[in-house]
Design a protein around this motif. Sequence first.
Motif, short mmCIF file in Angstrom:
data_model
loop_
_atom_site.label_atom_id
_atom_site.label_comp_id
_atom_site.label_asym_id
_atom_site.label_seq_id
_atom_site.Cartn_x
_atom_site.Cartn_y
_atom_site.Cartn_z
N LEU A 5 5.75 2.36 -3.87
CA LEU A 5 5.21 0.98 -3.01
C LEU A 5 5.26 2.02 -1.70
N PHE A 6 4.05 1.61 -1.45
CA PHE A 6 2.81 2.50 -0.36
C PHE A 6 2.46 2.05 0.78
N HIS A 7 1.41 2.41 1.72
CA HIS A 7 0.57 1.23 2.71
C HIS A 7 -0.02 2.84 2.53
N MET A 8 -1.50 2.35 1.77
CA MET A 8 -2.47 2.68 1.70
C MET A 8 -4.02 2.66 2.73
N ARG A 35 -6.52 -3.40 -9.50
CA ARG A 35 -6.04 -2.92 -9.15
C ARG A 35 -6.73 -1.98 -7.65
N ARG A 54 -7.69 -4.43 -0.85
CA ARG A 54 -7.55 -5.78 -1.03
C ARG A 54 -7.02 -6.14 0.42
N ASN A 78 -4.34 -7.12 1.47
CA ASN A 78 -2.74 -6.56 2.22
C ASN A 78 -3.28 -4.94 0.91
N PRO A 79 -3.47 -4.11 2.12
CA PRO A 79 -3.25 -2.79 1.13
C PRO A 79 -2.20 -2.62 0.51
N ILE A 80 -1.69 -2.69 -0.63
CA ILE A 80 -0.76 -2.49 0.11
C ILE A 80 -0.62 -1.32 -1.93
N GLY A 81 0.49 -0.50 -2.03
CA GLY A 81 -0.24 0.28 -3.31
C GLY A 81 1.01 0.14 -4.04
N PHE A 82 0.59 0.59 -5.44
CA PHE A 82 2.31 0.39 -6.34
C PHE A 82 2.05 1.45 -7.67
N PRO A 107 2.09 6.56 3.57
CA PRO A 107 3.21 6.25 4.42
C PRO A 107 4.02 5.43 3.02
N LEU A 108 5.21 5.98 2.63
CA LEU A 108 6.03 5.15 1.62
C LEU A 108 6.60 3.97 2.51
N ILE A 109 6.51 3.00 1.60
CA ILE A 109 7.28 1.65 2.33
C ILE A 109 8.73 1.17 1.39
#
Lengths: 146, 146
Positions: free
Chosen positions: A58-61, A86, A90, A92-96, A121-123
């Motif tokens: 999970l990462f922050h775009m 995908r 979005r 909340n620009p959270i990537g998966f 950045p890695l979440i």
Amino acid sequence: MKDIIYHPIGIIHTPFKEPFSAPMQLSKAKDVEGRIEIFKEFLDGLKDLEGFSHIIILFHMHKIKDFSLLVKPELDNEIRGVFSTRSPRRPNPIGFSIASLVGIKGSTIHIKGVDMIDGTPLIDIKPYIPESDSLSNTEIGWLKRK
Amino acid sequence: MKDIIYHPIGIIHTPFKEPFSAPMQLSKAKDVEGRIEIFKEFLDGLKDLEGFSHIIILFHMHKIKDFSLLVKPELDNEIRGVFSTRSPRRPNPIGFSIASLVGIKGSTIHIKGVDMIDGTPLIDIKPYIPESDSLSNTEIGWLKRK
């Protein structure tokens, strides 16, 4: 409602220097290699991870500055609701992403199958567990017409 | 590094009123029903979602107040690195679940297979796409000995 505040736990390095040079989700280059540099203070949390072949990332775009509720996917001609895509744009620009775990050396996690840009950045990292994560008999809505 | 700030886009309702009454990840009750109430301002983003049988739900585990890099999973006798588990006590308490999409009525998304507690803030919804999300030939590390 209250804001949700997270703190990066590491940085993801990939060959992709620009937002639009990263492969699209659906065609993601399974062989593209990258690495995660975990910040030292979180190193102990990596114990036992190496036995898993795949990890959920999970990462922050961080390059995405705005969002759109309706988007036109790259492989589609129609406007779709962003939550049915995908798209990175979005609320909340959270990537998966799911990546192959190649190996861990110290605070460096070598991975394969990356689709985020360099410096992301890695979440969170979670193990991929097929019992709950790998589904069959699924329907894929508008994508099935592609 | 800079904090990452997200805003809830809805609330997840489930039968689980207390953190520890929710089923554990690996035994999650596939038939437990719940619903997501999307905030009105994000409603347009749900367009086209209903054609998908399963959705990825990212949520904020708002009852988790601290984290531990080493945890003892409920089904295990050994201490594991938190990133090799699905423990909620992670540096960023972000939850990941895959749910069956039962139907959407207005701003209510009916789902099945929930494992979060009632009142959980929703961060994101993504379509489950087996081409990239459903993997076979995986290794599951310490879990394979359970």
